[in-house]
Design a protein around this motif. Structure first.
Motif, PDB file in Angstrom:
ATOM      1  N   GLY A   1     -35.556 -11.443  12.275  1.00 48.32           N
ATOM      2  CA  GLY A   1     -34.805 -10.452  11.546  1.00 48.32           C
ATOM      3  C   GLY A   1     -34.863  -9.084  12.206  1.00 48.32           C
ATOM      4  N   ALA A   2     -34.406  -8.096  11.486  1.00 45.50           N
ATOM      5  CA  ALA A   2     -34.236  -6.748  12.036  1.00 45.50           C
ATOM      6  C   ALA A   2     -35.507  -5.924  11.890  1.00 45.50           C
ATOM      7  N   LEU A   3     -36.466  -6.131  12.765  1.00 45.24           N
ATOM      8  CA  LEU A   3     -37.698  -5.334  12.749  1.00 45.24           C
ATOM      9  C   LEU A   3     -37.382  -3.916  13.213  1.00 45.24           C
ATOM     10  N   GLY A   4     -37.595  -2.967  12.345  1.00 40.29           N
ATOM     11  CA  GLY A   4     -37.219  -1.593  12.638  1.00 40.29           C
ATOM     12  C   GLY A   4     -38.167  -0.879  13.578  1.00 40.29           C
ATOM     13  N   PHE A   5     -37.610  -0.117  14.500  1.00 39.19           N
ATOM     14  CA  PHE A   5     -38.311   0.853  15.348  1.00 39.19           C
ATOM     15  C   PHE A   5     -39.173   0.234  16.451  1.00 39.19           C
ATOM     16  N   VAL A   6     -39.316  -1.079  16.505  1.00 34.71           N
ATOM     17  CA  VAL A   6     -40.150  -1.670  17.546  1.00 34.71           C
ATOM     18  C   VAL A   6     -39.529  -1.431  18.921  1.00 34.71           C
ATOM     19  N   GLY A   7     -38.242  -1.744  19.058  1.00 34.34           N
ATOM     20  CA  GLY A   7     -37.573  -1.556  20.331  1.00 34.34           C
ATOM     21  C   GLY A   7     -37.306  -0.107  20.674  1.00 34.34           C
ATOM     22  N   LEU A   8     -37.441   0.772  19.710  1.00 33.30           N
ATOM     23  CA  LEU A   8     -37.179   2.191  19.940  1.00 33.30           C
ATOM     24  C   LEU A   8     -38.439   2.944  20.348  1.00 33.30           C
ATOM     25  N   LEU A   9     -39.565   2.630  19.743  1.00 29.74           N
ATOM     26  CA  LEU A   9     -40.772   3.433  19.933  1.00 29.74           C
ATOM     27  C   LEU A   9     -41.797   2.822  20.884  1.00 29.74           C
ATOM     28  N   VAL A  10     -41.911   1.515  20.908  1.00 28.08           N
ATOM     29  CA  VAL A  10     -42.907   0.887  21.782  1.00 28.08           C
ATOM     30  C   VAL A  10     -42.682   1.240  23.254  1.00 28.08           C
ATOM     31  N   PRO A  11     -41.430   1.315  23.747  1.00 27.49           N
ATOM     32  CA  PRO A  11     -41.243   1.704  25.151  1.00 27.49           C
ATOM     33  C   PRO A  11     -41.856   3.054  25.504  1.00 27.49           C
TER      34      PRO A  11
ATOM     35  N   ALA B   1     -41.103  -0.126   9.849  1.00 27.13           N
ATOM     36  CA  ALA B   1     -40.127   0.930   9.582  1.00 27.13           C
ATOM     37  C   ALA B   1     -40.807   2.197   9.079  1.00 27.13           C
ATOM     38  N   CYS B   2     -41.770   2.043   8.188  1.00 24.69           N
ATOM     39  CA  CYS B   2     -42.470   3.219   7.655  1.00 24.69           C
ATOM     40  C   CYS B   2     -43.271   3.926   8.743  1.00 24.69           C
ATOM     41  N   LEU B   3     -44.013   3.147   9.529  1.00 23.06           N
ATOM     42  CA  LEU B   3     -44.787   3.747  10.608  1.00 23.06           C
ATOM     43  C   LEU B   3     -43.880   4.316  11.691  1.00 23.06           C
ATOM     44  N   GLY B   4     -42.815   3.603  11.986  1.00 22.06           N
ATOM     45  CA  GLY B   4     -41.898   4.056  13.026  1.00 22.06           C
ATOM     46  C   GLY B   4     -41.178   5.337  12.668  1.00 22.06           C
TER      47      GLY B   4
ATOM     48  N   VAL C   1     -39.392  -5.004  25.370  1.00 24.61           N
ATOM     49  CA  VAL C   1     -38.779  -5.051  26.699  1.00 24.61           C
ATOM     50  C   VAL C   1     -37.305  -4.654  26.616  1.00 24.61           C
ATOM     51  N   ALA C   2     -36.611  -5.143  25.586  1.00 23.42           N
ATOM     52  CA  ALA C   2     -35.205  -4.784  25.417  1.00 23.42           C
ATOM     53  C   ALA C   2     -35.044  -3.278  25.221  1.00 23.42           C
ATOM     54  N   GLY C   3     -35.912  -2.680  24.429  1.00 25.31           N
ATOM     55  CA  GLY C   3     -35.834  -1.241  24.214  1.00 25.31           C
ATOM     56  C   GLY C   3     -36.073  -0.449  25.486  1.00 25.31           C
ATOM     57  N   LEU C   4     -37.050  -0.863  26.293  1.00 23.62           N
ATOM     58  CA  LEU C   4     -37.327  -0.160  27.544  1.00 23.62           C
ATOM     59  C   LEU C   4     -36.154  -0.289  28.510  1.00 23.62           C
ATOM     60  N   ILE C   5     -35.524  -1.454  28.552  1.00 20.01           N
ATOM     61  CA  ILE C   5     -34.345  -1.633  29.398  1.00 20.01           C
ATOM     62  C   ILE C   5     -33.229  -0.693  28.969  1.00 20.01           C
ATOM     63  N   LEU C   6     -32.976  -0.638  27.665  1.00 21.24           N
ATOM     64  CA  LEU C   6     -31.904   0.220  27.164  1.00 21.24           C
ATOM     65  C   LEU C   6     -32.171   1.692  27.463  1.00 21.24           C
ATOM     66  N   GLN C   7     -33.388   2.133  27.224  1.00 22.40           N
ATOM     67  CA  GLN C   7     -33.708   3.543  27.467  1.00 22.40           C
ATOM     68  C   GLN C   7     -33.630   3.896  28.940  1.00 22.40           C
ATOM     69  N   SER C   8     -33.957   2.959  29.803  1.00 22.00           N
ATOM     70  CA  SER C   8     -33.899   3.216  31.238  1.00 22.00           C
ATOM     71  C   SER C   8     -32.467   3.157  31.754  1.00 22.00           C
ATOM     72  N   ALA C   9     -31.722   2.139  31.335  1.00 19.29           N
ATOM     73  CA  ALA C   9     -30.356   1.976  31.827  1.00 19.29           C
ATOM     74  C   ALA C   9     -29.430   3.075  31.316  1.00 19.29           C
ATOM     75  N   LEU C  10     -29.646   3.507  30.064  1.00 20.10           N
ATOM     76  CA  LEU C  10     -28.786   4.530  29.469  1.00 20.10           C
ATOM     77  C   LEU C  10     -29.348   5.940  29.640  1.00 20.10           C
ATOM     78  N   ARG C  11     -30.580   6.033  30.156  1.00 19.81           N
ATOM     79  CA  ARG C  11     -31.256   7.321  30.356  1.00 19.81           C
ATOM     80  C   ARG C  11     -31.275   8.137  29.062  1.00 19.81           C
ATOM     81  N   ASN C  12     -31.662   7.453  28.007  1.00 18.95           N
ATOM     82  CA  ASN C  12     -31.694   8.078  26.681  1.00 18.95           C
ATOM     83  C   ASN C  12     -32.983   7.665  25.981  1.00 18.95           C
ATOM     84  N   PRO C  13     -33.880   8.608  25.671  1.00 20.68           N
ATOM     85  CA  PRO C  13     -35.153   8.260  25.040  1.00 20.68           C
ATOM     86  C   PRO C  13     -35.014   7.744  23.617  1.00 20.68           C
ATOM     87  N   LEU C  14     -33.853   7.919  23.009  1.00 18.91           N
ATOM     88  CA  LEU C  14     -33.647   7.460  21.638  1.00 18.91           C
ATOM     89  C   LEU C  14     -32.772   6.223  21.575  1.00 18.91           C
ATOM     90  N   ALA C  15     -32.539   5.594  22.735  1.00 25.84           N
ATOM     91  CA  ALA C  15     -31.795   4.338  22.741  1.00 25.84           C
ATOM     92  C   ALA C  15     -32.718   3.202  22.346  1.00 25.84           C
TER      93      ALA C  15
END
Length: 335
Positions: A248-258, A316-319, A67-81
């Motif tokens: 902890g810092a789970l990689g790529f979940v907030g970046l790719l799931v959205p 991280a590897c899959l992402g 959810v945090a990743g989708l908010i960031l990508q929408s608010a910043l209009r950046n698919p890599l946020a």
């Protein structure tokens, strides 16, 4: 649409069941015995005090990060946020690690770690906000500054680890992202935080949909883009920091799931926000089950007594592989 939600719920149930039976310490048959009301005291303790809260924390953290990743990508209009590249996750990691080094928090004290991570995540987001300044609505400018802030915060974390290697050597898995050792206290801290900020994000779904279309569209609808973006980013920071403080810092979940959620449920965040929460929960829970199963197989193959594969290493590897696909199709995306 309802079929897709139902399909995700069913997949989540399967992943949750797989995680409950995938761990070490008791066989799948013993799990069923405990579920049926049997099992000895040790088996009931492993299931009720270790496996069950671990599964719930994985679901909650995955939903929060998505959810945090989708908010960031929408608010910043950046698919890599995402939390990983906007200073939120690196800031949360730095806050928790620094508090541990100073003796203000210990890894046996979930509340102290979560609070330190939240403070660090907010500080990282604030630093990004100060750097972008009036150009906060420019996606390219925000992305560049986000990468720089994340790199600096990551470097500071490495410095702290080097200064206090003895005290912090045990948190390496947490820096990668892990659900190992998560108990009921972690869950009781995570779910109210995630529920409050998730509800706030839901209330902003219409606003976020307008921001996703651009500031001109938002202004034409009578919306103050700057204030709307500030409130949205606050929700994203809170959700990310709470999740990072828990697992902890789970990689790529907030970046790719959205991206998966938008592809399944569309660009209207009234549907894609709950879709992202479900997808993130399924992804992290499923990845954790796969990590536990892989750890058991590798330990048997290497004849090792105990081998732990953090779930963050798997995501991280899959992402990283999926990120290449996202980057290639980004110019033709809907942003």
């Amino acid at each position: 649409m309802s079929r897709r939600f139902a399909g995700l719920v069913a997949l989540g149930v399967v992943c949750a069941g797989a995680e409950l039976v995938a761990g070490r310490g008791m066989s799948p048959g013993a799990v069923w015995d405990v579920l049926a009301g049997g099992g000895d005291a040790t088996e009931r303790h492993i299931f009720l005090q270790l496996r069950l809260p671990r599964m719930l924390v994985a679901l909650g953290a995955g939903a929060s990060l998505a959810v945090a990743g989708l908010i960031l990508q929408s608010a910043l209009r950046n698919p890599l946020a995402g939390p990983e590249v906007t200073g939120v996750t690196p800031g949360a990691v730095l806050g928790a690690v620094t508090a541990t080094a100073l003796g203000l928090a210990g890894w046996d004290s979930p509340l102290a770690v979560v609070l330190a991570a939240c403070a660090g995540g907010c500080a990282g987001a604030l630093l990004l906000w100060l750097l972008t300044g009036r150009g906060g609505g420019d996606p390219a400018r925000t992305a560049v500054h986000g990468v720089l802030v994340s790199a600096v915060l990551g470097g500071l974390t490495a410095m702290v680890l080097l200064v206090e290697p003895g005290e912090l050597g045990s948190v390496v898995q947490w820096l990668v992202g892990t659900t190992e050792g998560r108990v009921w206290q972690h869950w009781h801290l995570l779910w109210p935080w995630a529920l409050v900020w998730g509800a706030a994000a839901w209330l902003l779904a219409g606003v976020l949909t307008l921001l996703r279309c651009g500031d001109d569209v938002a202004l034409a609808a009578g919306l103050s883009a700057r204030w709307a973006r500030t409130l949205a980013l606050l929700c994203a920071v809170a959700l990310s920091a709470g999740a990072v403080g828990a697992v902890g810092a789970l990689g790529f979940v907030g970046l790719l799931v959205p991206h998966v959620a938008v592809a399944l449920f569309g660009a209207d965040l009234r549907a894609s926000l709950p879709g992202a929460a479900l997808t993130g929960a399924v992804v992290v829970c499923g990845a954790d089950a796969a990590a536990q199963l892989s750890s058991r197989l590798l330990a048997h193959a290497l004849d090792a007594e105990r081998l732990t594969l953090p779930v963050g290493a798997l995501t991280a590897c899959l992402g990283a592989a999926l990120l290449l696909v996202i980057v290639r199709r980004a110019p033709s995306s809907s942003f």
